[in-house]
Design a protein around this motif. Sequence first.
Motif, PDB file in Angstrom:
ATOM      1  N   ASN A 125       0.821  -1.215   0.000  1.00 37.19           N
ATOM      2  CA  ASN A 125       0.000   0.000   0.000  1.00 37.19           C
ATOM      3  C   ASN A 125       0.857   1.268   0.000  1.00 37.19           C
ATOM      4  O   ASN A 125       0.618   2.208  -0.755  1.00 37.19           O
ATOM      5  CB  ASN A 125      -0.935   0.000   1.218  1.00 37.19           C
ATOM      6  CG  ASN A 125      -1.999  -1.088   1.128  1.00 37.19           C
ATOM      7  OD1 ASN A 125      -2.418  -1.453   0.029  1.00 37.19           O
ATOM      8  ND2 ASN A 125      -2.428  -1.603   2.267  1.00 37.19           N
ATOM      9  N   LYS A 126       1.877   1.270   0.872  1.00 37.61           N
ATOM     10  CA  LYS A 126       2.760   2.440   0.930  1.00 37.61           C
ATOM     11  C   LYS A 126       3.519   2.620  -0.382  1.00 37.61           C
ATOM     12  O   LYS A 126       3.724   3.738  -0.853  1.00 37.61           O
ATOM     13  CB  LYS A 126       3.750   2.296   2.089  1.00 37.61           C
ATOM     14  CG  LYS A 126       3.117   2.418   3.463  1.00 37.61           C
ATOM     15  CD  LYS A 126       4.179   2.306   4.557  1.00 37.61           C
ATOM     16  CE  LYS A 126       3.560   2.417   5.936  1.00 37.61           C
ATOM     17  NZ  LYS A 126       4.587   2.284   7.005  1.00 37.61           N
ATOM     18  N   ARG A 127       3.927   1.495  -0.972  1.00 42.46           N
ATOM     19  CA  ARG A 127       4.679   1.574  -2.228  1.00 42.46           C
ATOM     20  C   ARG A 127       3.802   2.130  -3.346  1.00 42.46           C
ATOM     21  O   ARG A 127       4.254   2.947  -4.157  1.00 42.46           O
ATOM     22  CB  ARG A 127       5.194   0.190  -2.598  1.00 42.46           C
ATOM     23  CG  ARG A 127       6.070   0.183  -3.862  1.00 42.46           C
ATOM     24  CD  ARG A 127       6.565  -1.218  -4.171  1.00 42.46           C
ATOM     25  NE  ARG A 127       7.408  -1.233  -5.362  1.00 42.46           N
ATOM     26  CZ  ARG A 127       7.937  -2.329  -5.888  1.00 42.46           C
ATOM     27  NH1 ARG A 127       7.738  -3.502  -5.309  1.00 42.46           N
ATOM     28  NH2 ARG A 127       8.690  -2.260  -6.978  1.00 42.46           N
ATOM     29  N   ALA A 128       2.538   1.679  -3.382  1.00 37.91           N
ATOM     30  CA  ALA A 128       1.623   2.162  -4.420  1.00 37.91           C
ATOM     31  C   ALA A 128       1.416   3.669  -4.300  1.00 37.91           C
ATOM     32  O   ALA A 128       1.406   4.390  -5.310  1.00 37.91           O
ATOM     33  CB  ALA A 128       0.286   1.422  -4.321  1.00 37.91           C
ATOM     34  N   ARG A 129       1.257   4.159  -3.055  1.00 39.73           N
ATOM     35  CA  ARG A 129       1.074   5.603  -2.860  1.00 39.73           C
ATOM     36  C   ARG A 129       2.343   6.362  -3.229  1.00 39.73           C
ATOM     37  O   ARG A 129       2.294   7.430  -3.838  1.00 39.73           O
ATOM     38  CB  ARG A 129       0.697   5.903  -1.397  1.00 39.73           C
ATOM     39  CG  ARG A 129      -0.685   5.442  -0.999  1.00 39.73           C
ATOM     40  CD  ARG A 129      -1.237   6.261   0.177  1.00 39.73           C
ATOM     41  NE  ARG A 129      -0.319   6.344   1.293  1.00 39.73           N
ATOM     42  CZ  ARG A 129      -0.261   5.472   2.289  1.00 39.73           C
ATOM     43  NH1 ARG A 129      -1.081   4.431   2.289  1.00 39.73           N
ATOM     44  NH2 ARG A 129       0.603   5.631   3.272  1.00 39.73           N
ATOM     45  N   TYR A 130       3.489   5.773  -2.873  1.00 30.95           N
ATOM     46  CA  TYR A 130       4.760   6.435  -3.175  1.00 30.95           C
ATOM     47  C   TYR A 130       4.987   6.498  -4.686  1.00 30.95           C
ATOM     48  O   TYR A 130       5.430   7.516  -5.215  1.00 30.95           O
ATOM     49  CB  TYR A 130       5.919   5.696  -2.506  1.00 30.95           C
ATOM     50  CG  TYR A 130       7.265   6.289  -2.844  1.00 30.95           C
ATOM     51  CD1 TYR A 130       7.666   7.502  -2.302  1.00 30.95           C
ATOM     52  CD2 TYR A 130       8.130   5.651  -3.734  1.00 30.95           C
ATOM     53  CE1 TYR A 130       8.897   8.066  -2.629  1.00 30.95           C
ATOM     54  CE2 TYR A 130       9.357   6.201  -4.065  1.00 30.95           C
ATOM     55  CZ  TYR A 130       9.736   7.409  -3.505  1.00 30.95           C
ATOM     56  OH  TYR A 130      10.944   7.958  -3.840  1.00 30.95           O
ATOM     57  N   ASP A 131       4.660   5.400  -5.390  1.00 30.05           N
ATOM     58  CA  ASP A 131       4.829   5.381  -6.849  1.00 30.05           C
ATOM     59  C   ASP A 131       3.955   6.436  -7.515  1.00 30.05           C
ATOM     60  O   ASP A 131       4.318   6.991  -8.560  1.00 30.05           O
ATOM     61  CB  ASP A 131       4.487   3.989  -7.401  1.00 30.05           C
ATOM     62  CG  ASP A 131       5.557   2.957  -7.076  1.00 30.05           C
ATOM     63  OD1 ASP A 131       6.674   3.369  -6.714  1.00 30.05           O
ATOM     64  OD2 ASP A 131       5.279   1.749  -7.189  1.00 30.05           O
ATOM     65  N   GLN A 132       2.794   6.715  -6.909  1.00 29.45           N
ATOM     66  CA  GLN A 132       1.862   7.670  -7.506  1.00 29.45           C
ATOM     67  C   GLN A 132       2.193   9.119  -7.143  1.00 29.45           C
ATOM     68  O   GLN A 132       2.136  10.012  -7.988  1.00 29.45           O
ATOM     69  CB  GLN A 132       0.432   7.350  -7.053  1.00 29.45           C
ATOM     70  CG  GLN A 132      -0.623   8.199  -7.758  1.00 29.45           C
ATOM     71  CD  GLN A 132      -2.031   7.739  -7.430  1.00 29.45           C
ATOM     72  OE1 GLN A 132      -2.227   6.816  -6.642  1.00 29.45           O
ATOM     73  NE2 GLN A 132      -3.014   8.372  -8.031  1.00 29.45           N
ATOM     74  N   PHE A 133       2.555   9.338  -5.882  1.00 26.86           N
ATOM     75  CA  PHE A 133       2.717  10.717  -5.416  1.00 26.86           C
ATOM     76  C   PHE A 133       4.138  11.098  -5.013  1.00 26.86           C
ATOM     77  O   PHE A 133       4.418  12.271  -4.770  1.00 26.86           O
ATOM     78  CB  PHE A 133       1.799  10.969  -4.202  1.00 26.86           C
ATOM     79  CG  PHE A 133       0.348  10.690  -4.472  1.00 26.86           C
ATOM     80  CD1 PHE A 133      -0.388  11.494  -5.331  1.00 26.86           C
ATOM     81  CD2 PHE A 133      -0.281   9.599  -3.888  1.00 26.86           C
ATOM     82  CE1 PHE A 133      -1.724  11.234  -5.569  1.00 26.86           C
ATOM     83  CE2 PHE A 133      -1.619   9.328  -4.124  1.00 26.86           C
ATOM     84  CZ  PHE A 133      -2.342  10.146  -4.972  1.00 26.86           C
ATOM     85  N   GLY A 134       5.037  10.109  -4.911  1.00 29.22           N
ATOM     86  CA  GLY A 134       6.389  10.411  -4.449  1.00 29.22           C
ATOM     87  C   GLY A 134       6.392  10.711  -2.962  1.00 29.22           C
ATOM     88  O   GLY A 134       5.555  10.208  -2.203  1.00 29.22           O
ATOM     89  N   HIS A 135       7.299  11.565  -2.517  1.00 29.34           N
ATOM     90  CA  HIS A 135       7.402  11.892  -1.095  1.00 29.34           C
ATOM     91  C   HIS A 135       6.248  12.757  -0.619  1.00 29.34           C
ATOM     92  O   HIS A 135       5.928  12.780   0.562  1.00 29.34           O
ATOM     93  CB  HIS A 135       8.723  12.618  -0.810  1.00 29.34           C
ATOM     94  CG  HIS A 135       9.921  11.738  -0.955  1.00 29.34           C
ATOM     95  ND1 HIS A 135      10.167  10.666  -0.121  1.00 29.34           N
ATOM     96  CD2 HIS A 135      10.946  11.753  -1.855  1.00 29.34           C
ATOM     97  CE1 HIS A 135      11.292  10.075  -0.483  1.00 29.34           C
ATOM     98  NE2 HIS A 135      11.781  10.712  -1.534  1.00 29.34           N
ATOM     99  N   GLU A 136       5.623  13.495  -1.521  1.00 25.54           N
ATOM    100  CA  GLU A 136       4.530  14.398  -1.140  1.00 25.54           C
ATOM    101  C   GLU A 136       3.197  13.682  -1.270  1.00 25.54           C
ATOM    102  O   GLU A 136       2.455  13.867  -2.231  1.00 25.54           O
ATOM    103  CB  GLU A 136       4.545  15.656  -2.025  1.00 25.54           C
ATOM    104  CG  GLU A 136       5.832  16.446  -1.946  1.00 25.54           C
ATOM    105  CD  GLU A 136       6.114  16.930  -0.534  1.00 25.54           C
ATOM    106  OE1 GLU A 136       5.150  17.237   0.181  1.00 25.54           O
ATOM    107  OE2 GLU A 136       7.293  16.988  -0.158  1.00 25.54           O
ATOM    108  N   ASP A 137       2.868  12.832  -0.316  1.00 22.52           N
ATOM    109  CA  ASP A 137       1.595  12.109  -0.323  1.00 22.52           C
ATOM    110  C   ASP A 137       0.467  13.069   0.047  1.00 22.52           C
ATOM    111  O   ASP A 137       0.471  13.628   1.144  1.00 22.52           O
ATOM    112  CB  ASP A 137       1.669  10.954   0.675  1.00 22.52           C
ATOM    113  CG  ASP A 137       0.408  10.111   0.696  1.00 22.52           C
ATOM    114  OD1 ASP A 137      -0.484  10.389  -0.125  1.00 22.52           O
ATOM    115  OD2 ASP A 137       0.320   9.190   1.519  1.00 22.52           O
TER     116      ASP A 137
END
Length: 376
Positions: free
Chosen positions: A60-72
């Motif tokens: 889950n964290k990886r998917a969010r990171y891939d989409q938004f980078g460090h600025e979630d």
Amino acid sequence: MSKRDYYEVLGINKGASKDEIKKAYRKLSKQYHPDLNKEAGSEDKFKEVAEAYEVLSDDNKRARYDQFGHEDPNAGFGGGGFGGGGSGGFGGFEDIFSSFFGGGGRRQDPNAPRKGDDLQFRMNITFEEAVFGKETEIEIPKEETCEPCNGTGAKPGTQPQTCSQCNGAGQVNQAVDTPFGRMMNKRSCPSCRGQGKIIVDKCTSCRGAGSVTKKKKIKITIPAGVDDGQQLRVAGQGEAGFNGGPAGDLYIIFAVRKHEYFERDGDDILYELNLTFPQASLGDEIEVPTIHGKVKLKIPVGTQSGAQFRLKDKGVKNVHGYGMGNQYVIVKVVTPTKLTEKQKQLLREFAEISGDIPEEQGSSLFDKIKKKIKGD
């Protein structure tokens, strides 16, 4: 300073599998582990690697990171972001209005119960302790609630007094002249230093701090299968809480010492087996060590250097309970460095039969003349 890309930190591409992420983390965590690497900056790199692994190893964290980078974008609504987030909400606007109009929003009560700080403890363990686990006891220095004053910081029989300047709020209003006129700004009360209370008669045991440093022995269980760099959380064994709040947690980070001849790869164990040329050529049955004891291994005829044999369930128990690893025996055919004359002669005969006669190196002039006379 801007954060580095997590994939770049681990030295992997964005399509890396979970196994590749895990292997990269293991390699780098060992390389930069503060207990193993004393170079300046190694601890910061170790933390950076751990932070990258924490995000990329979680789907889950990886998917969010891939989409938004460090600025979630979820960080402002309780998502937390990556690598430590802000306070949530519209922090920027709140800070602006707070500075000009005295803030109204979330003003914390300085006397409210607060959780104590977490502690971190690095623990060196042997290879065997990591594999099989162990119940042990550690001793750590930690802040504990002062018993004579029960954490108030005041002399027994007395109580802290409410600060008369801020009336216990811990903050005072300050007039600030701005281009828009005079504004009221809130700042920490200078009399009580934001605590809301003043201790007139301090406790002699803690000198008003409300806590004392003690060495405390804590019983812990090292879980079987724990690996280097992994951590164990012991709830409620951190620093004492504030104003009657709960204690923080203790995080134990394991540093596993290297074994004399075993090497670990996840839940598997690797062992290099030295074989002589006759053993590899003719086959043999020999005893090989495992972490669980010695077992017999049959060496087939014509075994080559680099060949691998799997010993099922002779590895490490998965720390999360997902079965057992295996042991892999990796063959290394050892070339003898010192040969008797008879051994050399037998090898020459073998080479002659094979039709591959070598140009021997290191022979003396006398040996070469003797071979010429014999017609070799």
